[in-house]
Design an enzyme around this catalytic site. Structure first.
Site, PDB file in Angstrom:
ATOM      1  N   LYS A   1       3.570 -31.927  41.492  1.00  0.00           N
ATOM      2  CA  LYS A   1       2.276 -32.610  41.587  1.00  0.00           C
ATOM      3  C   LYS A   1       1.617 -32.840  40.228  1.00  0.00           C
ATOM      4  O   LYS A   1       0.806 -33.756  40.093  1.00  0.00           O
ATOM      5  CB  LYS A   1       1.333 -31.835  42.509  1.00  0.00           C
ATOM      6  CG  LYS A   1       1.735 -31.880  43.972  1.00  0.00           C
ATOM      7  CD  LYS A   1       0.700 -31.206  44.857  1.00  0.00           C
ATOM      8  CE  LYS A   1       1.102 -31.265  46.320  1.00  0.00           C
ATOM      9  NZ  LYS A   1       0.076 -30.674  47.199  1.00  0.00           N
TER      10      LYS A   1
ATOM     11  N   ASP B   1      -4.783 -34.785  49.310  1.00  0.00           N
ATOM     12  CA  ASP B   1      -5.018 -33.420  49.790  1.00  0.00           C
ATOM     13  C   ASP B   1      -6.516 -33.137  49.889  1.00  0.00           C
ATOM     14  O   ASP B   1      -6.987 -32.550  50.860  1.00  0.00           O
ATOM     15  CB  ASP B   1      -4.378 -32.392  48.847  1.00  0.00           C
ATOM     16  CG  ASP B   1      -2.874 -32.328  48.967  1.00  0.00           C
ATOM     17  OD1 ASP B   1      -2.338 -32.719  50.019  1.00  0.00           O
ATOM     18  OD2 ASP B   1      -2.219 -31.883  48.004  1.00  0.00           O
TER      19      ASP B   1
END
Length: 309
Positions: free
Chosen positions: A84, A120
């Site tokens: 990420k 997210d």
């Protein structure tokens, strides 16, 4: 969105190629979740796993896999652990929230540009608003300062949490995250600390957000003593496999309002699918599908990975 990524592929459907880059993602539910909802939207979607472990590649190969996804004509890919942050140098642009959080879990491939997003944080926000409406937000404790914790922290402060206590087994990591949050949201809005502070901080808190792996099939148990849970404390979980974690069972048994991690998983996936396709997924329908998938997995005694991906 480039139209050739979702070009007509029949009278009622368009073809959509997407995928997921990460390590150990064989058990991921993302392919089933994306592909089924895409069909509901009239899309013929193929969501492919690019598993670093299976491909015998290091995490630093994320740039090569991104180039491969582009060459294959994919509309984009999701990105999970451990890529990420590593994916960021390979992108042309970051959304403001991805830049602020410092992590990307969704990359949209539009023409020659690769744009990084973080769904997210919005997934946690939307799931929280739907699942715990009207809860007090003056004092909240966040347990876990990793990637999921950072996204949840961004969402919580965006929702108006007064003071967020970020606690982690690595107190220095918690302090770094809290300092970054305070720089964005205002002095005093976030403070870091060690897990040893959990009892004191939670005793004065309105709510607790759990963002560590404890409770997943491969990490069983409670992340805190059940005695710390009191009826006035709401509890939100990041783990979604299983949907009913030991923490949630203990919280509900003590009269707490509780939120499972499935809502975050679904809302982040829905937003990613929207970015890939330009269409509007139905999170309620996706939540029902996730419950079916997790239920089938449980009955088959396959715990799988509970990481948001």
């Amino acid at each position: 969105m480039s139209q050739d990524r979702t070009a007509p592929d029949g009278p009622t459907s368009r073809r959509l190629l997407t995928g997921l880059i990460g390590a150990g993602i064989g058990p991921s539910l993302s392919p089933a979740l994306h592909e089924r909802e895409a069909r509901e939207l009239g899309l013929d979607c193929t969501y492919t796993r690019f598993d670093l472990d299976e491909l015998d590649l290091p995490a630093e190969a994320v740039g090569d896999l991104l180039a491969r996804a582009r060459a294959e004509g994919r509309a984009g890919v999701n990105v999970t652990h451990p890529c990420k942050q590593l994916v960021i140098p390979h992108l042309d642009e970051l959304s403001p929230d991805a830049a602020a959080i410092g992590a990307v879990n969704t990359v949209v491939l539009d023409g020659e540009r690769a744009v990084g997003h973080n769904t997210d944080w919005s997934g946690f926000r939307d799931g929280f608003v739907a699942g715990l409406p009207g809860v007090r937000l003056d004092e909240v404790v966040l347990l876990g300062a990793g990637g999921a914790g950072a996204a949840a922290a961004h969402a919580l402060l965006s929702l108006g949490v007064g003071t967020l206590s970020v606690l982690d087994v690595d107190a220095a990591r918690a302090t770094r995250l809290a300092d970054a949050l305070a720089a964005r949201f205002g002095s005093g809005r976030a403070r870091g600390g060690a897990v040893a502070d959990l009892g004191r901080r939670s005793a004065a808190a309105d709510g607790l957000v759990h963002a560590t792996p404890v409770g997943m099939a491969e990490h069983p148990g409670l992340p805190l003593p059940a005695a710390m849970l009191r009826p006035e404390l709401w509890v939100a979980e990041i783990v979604y496999r299983p949907l009913e974690t030991p923490l949630l069972r203990a919280a509900r048994a003590r009269g707490c309002r509780a939120l499972d991690g499935g809502r975050m998983a679904v809302h982040q996936a829905a937003e990613a699918l929207r970015l890939f396709s330009g269409l509007e997924p139905d999170p309620a329908r996706m939540l029902r599908h996730l419950a079916e998938l997790v239920g089938a997995e449980t009955s088959g005694a396959d715990g799988g990975a509970g990481r948001v991906a």
